[in-house]
Scaffold this motif. Sequence first.
Motif, PDB file in Angstrom:
ATOM      1  N   ARG A 264     -30.147   4.776  23.779  1.00  0.00           N
ATOM      2  CA  ARG A 264     -30.581   6.145  24.026  1.00  0.00           C
ATOM      3  C   ARG A 264     -30.731   6.956  22.747  1.00  0.00           C
TER       4      ARG A 264
ATOM      5  N   PHE B  77     -24.646  12.614  33.450  1.00  0.00           N
ATOM      6  CA  PHE B  77     -25.083  11.228  33.299  1.00  0.00           C
ATOM      7  C   PHE B  77     -24.865  10.724  31.876  1.00  0.00           C
ATOM      8  N   ASP B  78     -23.634  10.411  31.577  1.00  0.00           N
ATOM      9  CA  ASP B  78     -23.328   9.873  30.260  1.00  0.00           C
ATOM     10  C   ASP B  78     -23.463   8.356  30.339  1.00  0.00           C
ATOM     11  N   THR B  79     -24.677   7.886  30.539  1.00  0.00           N
ATOM     12  CA  THR B  79     -24.870   6.450  30.749  1.00  0.00           C
ATOM     13  C   THR B  79     -25.877   5.892  29.751  1.00  0.00           C
TER      14      THR B  79
ATOM     15  N   ARG C   1     -33.451  14.842  34.322  1.00  0.00           N
ATOM     16  CA  ARG C   1     -32.958  13.924  33.313  1.00  0.00           C
ATOM     17  C   ARG C   1     -34.102  13.093  32.742  1.00  0.00           C
TER      18      ARG C   1
ATOM     19  N   GLN D 282     -32.864  16.254  20.834  1.00  0.00           N
ATOM     20  CA  GLN D 282     -32.718  15.302  19.732  1.00  0.00           C
ATOM     21  C   GLN D 282     -34.076  14.789  19.256  1.00  0.00           C
TER      22      GLN D 282
ATOM     23  N   VAL E 210     -29.708   7.426  29.932  1.00  0.00           N
ATOM     24  CA  VAL E 210     -30.103   8.832  29.952  1.00  0.00           C
ATOM     25  C   VAL E 210     -30.000   9.415  28.549  1.00  0.00           C
ATOM     26  N   ILE E 211     -31.074  10.073  28.115  1.00  0.00           N
ATOM     27  CA  ILE E 211     -31.090  10.726  26.808  1.00  0.00           C
ATOM     28  C   ILE E 211     -30.129  11.900  26.844  1.00  0.00           C
ATOM     29  N   GLN E 212     -29.227  11.965  25.870  1.00  0.00           N
ATOM     30  CA  GLN E 212     -28.215  13.025  25.875  1.00  0.00           C
ATOM     31  C   GLN E 212     -28.777  14.284  25.215  1.00  0.00           C
TER      32      GLN E 212
ATOM     33  N   ARG F 281     -20.694   1.400  29.338  1.00  0.00           N
ATOM     34  CA  ARG F 281     -21.410   2.401  30.154  1.00  0.00           C
ATOM     35  C   ARG F 281     -22.378   3.224  29.321  1.00  0.00           C
TER      36      ARG F 281
END
Lengths: 169, 162, 401
Positions: free
Chosen positions: A154, B110-112, B75, B121, B115-117, A148
Amino acid sequence: MDLSDLTTRLQEKFPDTVLEVSEENDEVTLQLKGSSILEILSFLKADGFNFLADLTAVDNLTLGGNERFTVVYHLLSHERVERIVVKAYVSEEKPLLPSVESLWKTADWQEREVYDLFGIEFESHPNLIRIMNPDEFNGYPLRKDFPRQGRGERKDFPIVERMTRGDRE
Amino acid sequence: MGLIKDTKSNILTTTVEAAVNWGRKNSLWPMPFGTACCGIELMAVLASRSDIARFGAEAIRFSPRQSDLLLVAGRITIKMMPVLQRIYEQMPEPKWVISMGACASSGGVFDTYSVIQGVDQFIPVDVYVPGCPPRPEGLIDGLIKIQKLVEKDTFSNYSKRK
Amino acid sequence: MNPQVNVQPLETEKMILNFGPSHPATHGTLRVIMELDGETVVKATPEIGYLHSGFEKLGEDLDYNQYVTITDRMNYLSPICNNVAYALSAEKLMDIEVPKRARYIRLLMCELSRIADHFLSVGMQAVDLGAFTVFLYGFRLREDIYDLFEIATGTRLTTSYTRVGGLMRDLPDGFETAVLDVLEEAGKVADEIETLLNHNRIFQKRTKGVGVISKEDANSYGISGPAARAAGIDWDLRIKEPYSDYEEFDFDVVIGVNGDVFDRYLVRMEEIRQSVKICRQVLDKMPEGEINIDADSKFILPPKDDVYDSIEGLIYHFEQIMPNRGMTPPKGEAYVATESPNGELGYYIVSDGSRTPYRVRTRPPSLMNYSIFSKIMTGRMISDAVAILGSLNIIAGELDR
């Protein structure tokens, strides 16, 4: 909903390809071998199912099923207000299906989406390229064996530094 | 001496820096980078009830070359990140960045894979506005925080331009 | 004698124009690559996916109630419609019927968010065409509806109001009168907007005959909702396949004639009035009673008061949320289609019998509605792109998921 007439006709016409017809909760589900999807859907379209409501896929890796992937078509008849679910099975080794873009233009983008997320290819699709993910994306995210959180996609960007006010507190 | 005689009491002593910063802080031109739900709350801030014009930031510019405040609202995905970086780089100095909402600040729910966390960063962020999405009041608070940063800005910072 | 003038089109070199993804008229994340001959668009290729956030992957890791919060973020103009569509689908999977009061409240909230959605989409369309006032008028009313949502659900935008088997909480006291006030206002605002736009020469010139969708194309491209109805297709799921008790209310389906941008605008405005009508009827008929299914059914979380105040409630709550316990639907699948403000919004859930769905698929109306863009854009001017995009009301969150 009474679709028994239709399903008998289908089974008569395509005896080898229709694997199973089931009716549950007023919903008719046809299960068939993937290679004949175009003929069956043409037949259904001629029969009045004029609207392809949805086209998607399911990865049966842990669910179990005839094959690794199921491509699910939700058809709708505006005139008779009926829905039918058609499931086509696709194997893991050869994830290839005939495209139904010639029947419904809406299948163009939806098949691209299935290709992008599941890696199932569609024969004679006019423009089968990734739609949601970037072109250089590796892997098919909605497959069950794709993590996931991705495989580091990313985190893979250059860092833009602050140019002027570097020492501001 | 003639000058003082002519202008009587209409004189104010200040530094150029303070005068410029005062002007700058009260006329921030935001570049809204609204992608998702936060974009709708951003619209709410622009619209009638919250009316960001009260803080001098109503001149929304969709061209990065005309704006000095980047509002990242929503997001940011792996496909969008290069666009965001390009837009940030196109903005003229001095510039400030607000990261609006949980998704822009940390990825949110959205920890997928796509998607940029947290946009911080990859681009510098000055103020984070929490919330999913933040209320208009929250964004206005963030804007006031940016105004305080602008106020404190010094020209000597600019000499470090690479 | 008139000299014969031989008019020949001037051939120019084709130019590629990149439109978006950060452009005021693309509402954030749409990108169109246009091939231009002068100012005429020869070919428009939309590129999407700039907001692809893996909703469907995320659904496979969240349990049935947790995913409700994710559905909010799909169509953020009308989140409650998404909540309801998802809940209906999960309930069909588990074979649950929610109490009548819950169905009525869901319906009321759906119609309120339809009003809010249409006001914003008409407003944004007008902004793109240079009529900023309409946006401000529309948003003023939208703020009033936000207030209603906030009273009922606790938040303005990300409501997460439904639960599988009922609702998060009942309507507060005095909600009815607040709704009636807003409905009164909604009618007035709709009139104001129509006064501003309907006979506005500029608006008419830029919208009439632009972006025409024929009936055949609409069916072939899977267009639904106001865009399909503007093209003259008599199809509204609220009437044809009624869900959540829509059959008990009296309202009209709004159908357009020409299928152009102007008709889509008119359809939306009239749907606002029809929604107001539905809301009034719902308030009249609102039944008393429970909003959740019976707690013994093991499909519903206990009320928060019980969880915090009693040990039984706490144990029961943990039973529900622990892995391998609680809410486990039977193996199977369900697809429910609902009429969202943009068109047919469906959730297709496949369950393998565990507490998280095996697969959650959203049938996003925006994706299908947007796929026709390339076709109706060909041969038009660049400026029409803005009008057409506004009228299709593409929501990126739902388009890309």
